[in-house]
Design a protein around this motif. Sequence first.
Motif, PDB file in Angstrom:
ATOM      1  N   LEU A 199      -2.405  -0.098   0.107  1.00  0.00           N
ATOM      2  CA  LEU A 199      -2.677   0.413   1.456  1.00  0.00           C
ATOM      3  C   LEU A 199      -3.550   1.659   1.393  1.00  0.00           C
ATOM      4  O   LEU A 199      -4.446   1.840   2.231  1.00  0.00           O
ATOM      5  N   GLU A 259      -2.453  -6.577   2.530  1.00  0.00           N
ATOM      6  CA  GLU A 259      -1.329  -6.519   3.472  1.00  0.00           C
ATOM      7  C   GLU A 259      -0.228  -7.504   3.095  1.00  0.00           C
ATOM      8  O   GLU A 259       0.959  -7.227   3.314  1.00  0.00           O
ATOM      9  N   TYR A 287       3.757  -5.594  10.975  1.00  0.00           N
ATOM     10  CA  TYR A 287       4.542  -6.640  10.320  1.00  0.00           C
ATOM     11  C   TYR A 287       6.043  -6.353  10.379  1.00  0.00           C
ATOM     12  O   TYR A 287       6.493  -5.210  10.453  1.00  0.00           O
ATOM     13  N   TYR A 333      -4.572   3.493   8.571  1.00  0.00           N
ATOM     14  CA  TYR A 333      -4.487   2.081   8.179  1.00  0.00           C
ATOM     15  C   TYR A 333      -3.053   1.707   7.816  1.00  0.00           C
ATOM     16  O   TYR A 333      -2.524   0.698   8.274  1.00  0.00           O
ATOM     17  N   VAL A 350      -0.540  -1.023   9.725  1.00  0.00           N
ATOM     18  CA  VAL A 350       0.069  -2.132   8.988  1.00  0.00           C
ATOM     19  C   VAL A 350       1.587  -2.094   9.127  1.00  0.00           C
ATOM     20  O   VAL A 350       2.240  -3.116   9.374  1.00  0.00           O
ATOM     21  N   ARG A 393      -4.243 -10.888  12.114  1.00  0.00           N
ATOM     22  CA  ARG A 393      -4.866  -9.700  11.545  1.00  0.00           C
ATOM     23  C   ARG A 393      -6.165 -10.037  10.830  1.00  0.00           C
ATOM     24  O   ARG A 393      -7.129  -9.268  10.860  1.00  0.00           O
TER      25      ARG A 393
END
Length: 556
Positions: free
Chosen positions: A171, A47, A200, A192, A196, A32
């Motif tokens: 975030l 993140e 993950y 966004y 994210v 990322r």
Amino acid sequence: MYKLKALIQQKISLFIALYLGIILNLPIFYRRFHQVHYANTQALMVEMIAAFALVYFITTLVSLTGKTFYRILMSFVVVGSLAAGYYMIVFNVDIGYGILASALAFDSIDLSKESVGSHFFLWTLIGSLIPLIVLWGGKMPGSALRETTWQKLLFKGGLLLVSGLACLMPLKWMEHKQEAHDRLDNRMMASYGGVVAATYSPSNWLSALGLFAYSAYSQSEDTKNLFDPAKHFTYVPPKDVKDLYVVFVIGESARRDHMGLYGYARDNTPNLDKEKNLAALQGYSCDTATKLSLRCMFVRMGGTQDNPERTLKEMNVFSLLKKQGFSSDLYSMQSEAWFYNKTNADSYSLRETIGSEKRNTGKPVDDILLINEMKDSIANHPDGKHLIILHTKGSHYLYSERYPRSFARYQPECMGIDNSCSTQAMINSYDNSLLYTDYFLEQVLNQLRDKNAVVFYAADHGESVSKNMHFHGTPRDRAPIEQREVPIMVWASDKFLANDQNRQGFAQLQLMAKNKTPAYHEKLFDSILGCIGYSSPDGGVVDQHNWCHVQTTGSN
């Protein structure tokens, strides 16, 4: 004593959050960092904080259920995260609903297990060992809901609030930065926070699991509740429908940019190249995983919801043809029983049944076995008005298992799940599988050359192929283009094209192929009906969606 045990539990939760949220995601953070083209250092820190805080939030929430359930549920999260992490790290797979649905569905377990090797089990076992020892070895208090005071519940609630805000607020901050950056570049990007969450572990596979569970609970897709076009529209059959054979071949993981017929440098479609009655269209899949594409590629445009699980809303074109008086057989090298049931085929046989036939004893179970099934189906319906659906394994990984050794033209190959294969070896194996698809399709056409027949071929989705990477299923809103660009082909026999109307319709297909006009899965419903000669005076076949529609003078 309670305070001591509670302290131990908090340490365990912190360790699990560190292990799953940070350590397991380190390779993903690295990737990322090189994907974000602005403020990447800030993005990386945000993140990492969000990933850690989310896992801590989950562990704290689960701790309210009591120590036994805490241990069981967190063990499940640990093992699930390690399993997902294997494919995320080793194969760079983007875990989404499509991947999880394919992996968990019992009716496609034969394909799921072919992507699991001994390295996967070793990774999961060794990686889970330490956190599981920590979970089951430490002492901890019982359920906070049953045994704690209001002060203790408030303490837990405070931890949930702090960890939740620690996950969400950074975030949101980065999302505002992205929006400002996007305004300068005049573009619109996906949320966004959503990206994210889907990037993950464990948030990606847990959210996909939630969708899967919701789909299983609330979307049983009872046929009685689906919109049935056959009941709402009038369909007028062609004059020659009584002796017509329609064959639909569902391809698997095929990319048109790796087929010689579409201009690929390697001539791995030597048979299809010679077919004069073939239109090779610039296909685009409606989704990126088999289960999802099978939902949306055979219904009318809008026949599924535009959600990750592609909730089915309507009956498919095969069930409509059955109600138009077609007999139908379905033969498959896969096991998507939920889809086969919705075709309303008179009968269908799966790979296990086909492989168990006496004539197939000792033969590898591959697509070529479908040819004898097709021969029998035609022989049992000598008068026509018959539909045959063939669902192939095509180019599903492991590619080198999809073709006989005589088709191993391009070398070296990737020969095993646990092998470390170069990009070229992966591509060689993939191209060999398409060479075999070319041979298989030629055998399909050979059964119909003297009949009034039309054959459709469409791959369900494409495939990402590079070093040690052989997957699809990336959520469609951010899937790479190679997972959406698929071959869609239509072949017609000379007898079928002897009819003026059929010949004019087929000329439209050839014009589309020549002009490289995009052909979308979502238009297969209208095009299958339109190309075999069906019409509808009340909108049952939409002209704009029918690839074979011939515009008359004065029409739009």
